[in-house]
Design a protein around this motif. Sequence first.
Motif, PDB file in Angstrom:
ATOM      1  N   GLN A  71     -46.284 -23.956  12.060  1.00 24.05           N
ATOM      2  CA  GLN A  71     -45.396 -24.882  12.771  1.00 24.05           C
ATOM      3  C   GLN A  71     -43.954 -24.707  12.300  1.00 24.05           C
ATOM      4  O   GLN A  71     -43.025 -24.642  13.116  1.00 24.05           O
ATOM      5  CB  GLN A  71     -45.839 -26.323  12.550  1.00 24.05           C
ATOM      6  CG  GLN A  71     -47.100 -26.698  13.293  1.00 24.05           C
ATOM      7  CD  GLN A  71     -47.562 -28.110  12.955  1.00 24.05           C
ATOM      8  OE1 GLN A  71     -46.833 -28.908  12.361  1.00 24.05           O
ATOM      9  NE2 GLN A  71     -48.794 -28.419  13.323  1.00 24.05           N
ATOM     10  N   ALA A  72     -43.772 -24.632  10.988  1.00 23.50           N
ATOM     11  CA  ALA A  72     -42.418 -24.463  10.445  1.00 23.50           C
ATOM     12  C   ALA A  72     -41.847 -23.096  10.809  1.00 23.50           C
ATOM     13  O   ALA A  72     -40.657 -22.969  11.102  1.00 23.50           O
ATOM     14  CB  ALA A  72     -42.430 -24.655   8.925  1.00 23.50           C
ATOM     15  N   VAL A  96     -32.004 -21.694  14.355  1.00 24.32           N
ATOM     16  CA  VAL A  96     -31.313 -21.442  13.085  1.00 24.32           C
ATOM     17  C   VAL A  96     -31.194 -22.704  12.239  1.00 24.32           C
ATOM     18  O   VAL A  96     -31.406 -22.675  11.033  1.00 24.32           O
ATOM     19  CB  VAL A  96     -29.912 -20.832  13.350  1.00 24.32           C
ATOM     20  CG1 VAL A  96     -29.132 -20.702  12.066  1.00 24.32           C
ATOM     21  CG2 VAL A  96     -30.054 -19.491  14.054  1.00 24.32           C
ATOM     22  N   TRP A  97     -30.918 -23.821  12.862  1.00 24.84           N
ATOM     23  CA  TRP A  97     -30.722 -25.054  12.114  1.00 24.84           C
ATOM     24  C   TRP A  97     -32.009 -25.593  11.514  1.00 24.84           C
ATOM     25  O   TRP A  97     -31.991 -26.509  10.700  1.00 24.84           O
ATOM     26  CB  TRP A  97     -30.030 -26.103  12.986  1.00 24.84           C
ATOM     27  CG  TRP A  97     -30.756 -26.427  14.253  1.00 24.84           C
ATOM     28  CD1 TRP A  97     -30.701 -25.749  15.443  1.00 24.84           C
ATOM     29  CD2 TRP A  97     -31.661 -27.498  14.459  1.00 24.84           C
ATOM     30  NE1 TRP A  97     -31.516 -26.339  16.372  1.00 24.84           N
ATOM     31  CE2 TRP A  97     -32.125 -27.414  15.798  1.00 24.84           C
ATOM     32  CE3 TRP A  97     -32.142 -28.516  13.655  1.00 24.84           C
ATOM     33  CZ2 TRP A  97     -33.027 -28.319  16.334  1.00 24.84           C
ATOM     34  CZ3 TRP A  97     -33.042 -29.418  14.192  1.00 24.84           C
ATOM     35  CH2 TRP A  97     -33.474 -29.315  15.515  1.00 24.84           C
ATOM     36  N   ARG A  98     -33.174 -25.014  11.877  1.00 32.35           N
ATOM     37  CA  ARG A  98     -34.450 -25.455  11.316  1.00 32.35           C
ATOM     38  C   ARG A  98     -34.985 -24.523  10.229  1.00 32.35           C
ATOM     39  O   ARG A  98     -36.061 -24.747   9.695  1.00 32.35           O
ATOM     40  CB  ARG A  98     -35.499 -25.563  12.414  1.00 32.35           C
ATOM     41  CG  ARG A  98     -35.241 -26.703  13.364  1.00 32.35           C
ATOM     42  CD  ARG A  98     -36.360 -26.791  14.338  1.00 32.35           C
ATOM     43  NE  ARG A  98     -36.259 -27.994  15.136  1.00 32.35           N
ATOM     44  CZ  ARG A  98     -37.091 -28.298  16.091  1.00 32.35           C
ATOM     45  NH1 ARG A  98     -38.095 -27.478  16.386  1.00 32.35           N
ATOM     46  NH2 ARG A  98     -36.948 -29.402  16.773  1.00 32.35           N
ATOM     47  N   PHE A  99     -34.245 -23.485   9.903  1.00 27.64           N
ATOM     48  CA  PHE A  99     -34.722 -22.523   8.910  1.00 27.64           C
ATOM     49  C   PHE A  99     -34.968 -23.179   7.554  1.00 27.64           C
ATOM     50  O   PHE A  99     -35.942 -22.871   6.876  1.00 27.64           O
ATOM     51  CB  PHE A  99     -33.727 -21.366   8.764  1.00 27.64           C
ATOM     52  CG  PHE A  99     -34.149 -20.364   7.737  1.00 27.64           C
ATOM     53  CD1 PHE A  99     -35.195 -19.488   7.992  1.00 27.64           C
ATOM     54  CD2 PHE A  99     -33.527 -20.307   6.499  1.00 27.64           C
ATOM     55  CE1 PHE A  99     -35.603 -18.565   7.048  1.00 27.64           C
ATOM     56  CE2 PHE A  99     -33.937 -19.388   5.548  1.00 27.64           C
ATOM     57  CZ  PHE A  99     -34.973 -18.518   5.824  1.00 27.64           C
ATOM     58  N   GLN A 100     -34.112 -24.107   7.162  1.00 23.23           N
ATOM     59  CA  GLN A 100     -34.277 -24.776   5.863  1.00 23.23           C
ATOM     60  C   GLN A 100     -35.604 -25.516   5.791  1.00 23.23           C
ATOM     61  O   GLN A 100     -36.219 -25.598   4.733  1.00 23.23           O
ATOM     62  CB  GLN A 100     -33.112 -25.724   5.581  1.00 23.23           C
ATOM     63  CG  GLN A 100     -33.173 -26.365   4.201  1.00 23.23           C
ATOM     64  CD  GLN A 100     -33.164 -25.352   3.061  1.00 23.23           C
ATOM     65  OE1 GLN A 100     -32.397 -24.396   3.081  1.00 23.23           O
ATOM     66  NE2 GLN A 100     -34.023 -25.552   2.076  1.00 23.23           N
ATOM     67  N   HIS A 101     -36.080 -26.026   6.928  1.00 24.08           N
ATOM     68  CA  HIS A 101     -37.375 -26.720   6.938  1.00 24.08           C
ATOM     69  C   HIS A 101     -38.502 -25.770   6.534  1.00 24.08           C
ATOM     70  O   HIS A 101     -39.409 -26.152   5.793  1.00 24.08           O
ATOM     71  CB  HIS A 101     -37.648 -27.332   8.311  1.00 24.08           C
ATOM     72  CG  HIS A 101     -38.982 -28.003   8.404  1.00 24.08           C
ATOM     73  ND1 HIS A 101     -39.293 -29.146   7.701  1.00 24.08           N
ATOM     74  CD2 HIS A 101     -40.107 -27.679   9.078  1.00 24.08           C
ATOM     75  CE1 HIS A 101     -40.539 -29.494   7.946  1.00 24.08           C
ATOM     76  NE2 HIS A 101     -41.060 -28.610   8.782  1.00 24.08           N
ATOM     77  N   LEU A 160     -42.744 -26.881  -1.032  1.00 26.84           N
ATOM     78  CA  LEU A 160     -43.692 -27.971  -1.276  1.00 26.84           C
ATOM     79  C   LEU A 160     -45.120 -27.452  -1.410  1.00 26.84           C
ATOM     80  O   LEU A 160     -45.871 -27.914  -2.270  1.00 26.84           O
ATOM     81  CB  LEU A 160     -43.609 -29.011  -0.156  1.00 26.84           C
ATOM     82  CG  LEU A 160     -42.335 -29.852  -0.166  1.00 26.84           C
ATOM     83  CD1 LEU A 160     -42.272 -30.730   1.083  1.00 26.84           C
ATOM     84  CD2 LEU A 160     -42.257 -30.711  -1.418  1.00 26.84           C
ATOM     85  N   TRP A 161     -45.498 -26.473  -0.578  1.00 25.71           N
ATOM     86  CA  TRP A 161     -46.852 -25.937  -0.676  1.00 25.71           C
ATOM     87  C   TRP A 161     -47.040 -25.111  -1.943  1.00 25.71           C
ATOM     88  O   TRP A 161     -48.138 -25.067  -2.502  1.00 25.71           O
ATOM     89  CB  TRP A 161     -47.227 -25.147   0.574  1.00 25.71           C
ATOM     90  CG  TRP A 161     -47.827 -26.065   1.588  1.00 25.71           C
ATOM     91  CD1 TRP A 161     -47.226 -26.573   2.696  1.00 25.71           C
ATOM     92  CD2 TRP A 161     -49.135 -26.624   1.549  1.00 25.71           C
ATOM     93  NE1 TRP A 161     -48.087 -27.419   3.357  1.00 25.71           N
ATOM     94  CE2 TRP A 161     -49.281 -27.464   2.679  1.00 25.71           C
ATOM     95  CE3 TRP A 161     -50.215 -26.509   0.679  1.00 25.71           C
ATOM     96  CZ2 TRP A 161     -50.445 -28.164   2.943  1.00 25.71           C
ATOM     97  CZ3 TRP A 161     -51.379 -27.205   0.950  1.00 25.71           C
ATOM     98  CH2 TRP A 161     -51.485 -28.030   2.071  1.00 25.71           C
ATOM     99  N   HIS A 162     -45.988 -24.492  -2.431  1.00 31.97           N
ATOM    100  CA  HIS A 162     -46.099 -23.803  -3.731  1.00 31.97           C
ATOM    101  C   HIS A 162     -46.396 -24.831  -4.818  1.00 31.97           C
ATOM    102  O   HIS A 162     -47.298 -24.628  -5.652  1.00 31.97           O
ATOM    103  CB  HIS A 162     -44.817 -23.041  -4.059  1.00 31.97           C
ATOM    104  CG  HIS A 162     -44.738 -22.649  -5.493  1.00 31.97           C
ATOM    105  ND1 HIS A 162     -45.568 -21.695  -6.055  1.00 31.97           N
ATOM    106  CD2 HIS A 162     -43.968 -23.116  -6.502  1.00 31.97           C
ATOM    107  CE1 HIS A 162     -45.287 -21.587  -7.340  1.00 31.97           C
ATOM    108  NE2 HIS A 162     -44.329 -22.447  -7.633  1.00 31.97           N
TER     109      HIS A 162
END
Length: 127
Positions: free
Chosen positions: A65-66, A73-78, A85-87
Amino acid sequence: MQTEHKSLHRPDPIWPVDISIGRGFTQYCEGMTAQPVDSSPEDPAQILRLLPPEWHEQFLDEYHQALDAAHEVWRFQHLRDVLHLWHLRAVAYSSPGFSDALQAVRENRADEFTSAERVIPGWPDRQ
């Protein structure tokens, strides 16, 4: 003394560059592999290796999804946040005793844990 050179040329107009590689460099690279020296802890493959199997489906769903959203481009940080977080979750979930601690939380056995007030300076002020 003449040095042998191999010429690498990519024949498309976007990358019209010739790169000459000397014989010494070629011999140096013969023992190398294409594997990265260090992988990032936030590499999805690294996360999957560390993550217990029961969490793989949820991780892959959130990751895909991410990843799809990161085309904006503005969603890349997500995407980076999801991987970070998963790490952290993979490290926790794969730690010995995690399942027991999770069960203790579900059973509200608070006496088995140290309170945030005792561990994190200034915690009561953050509430």
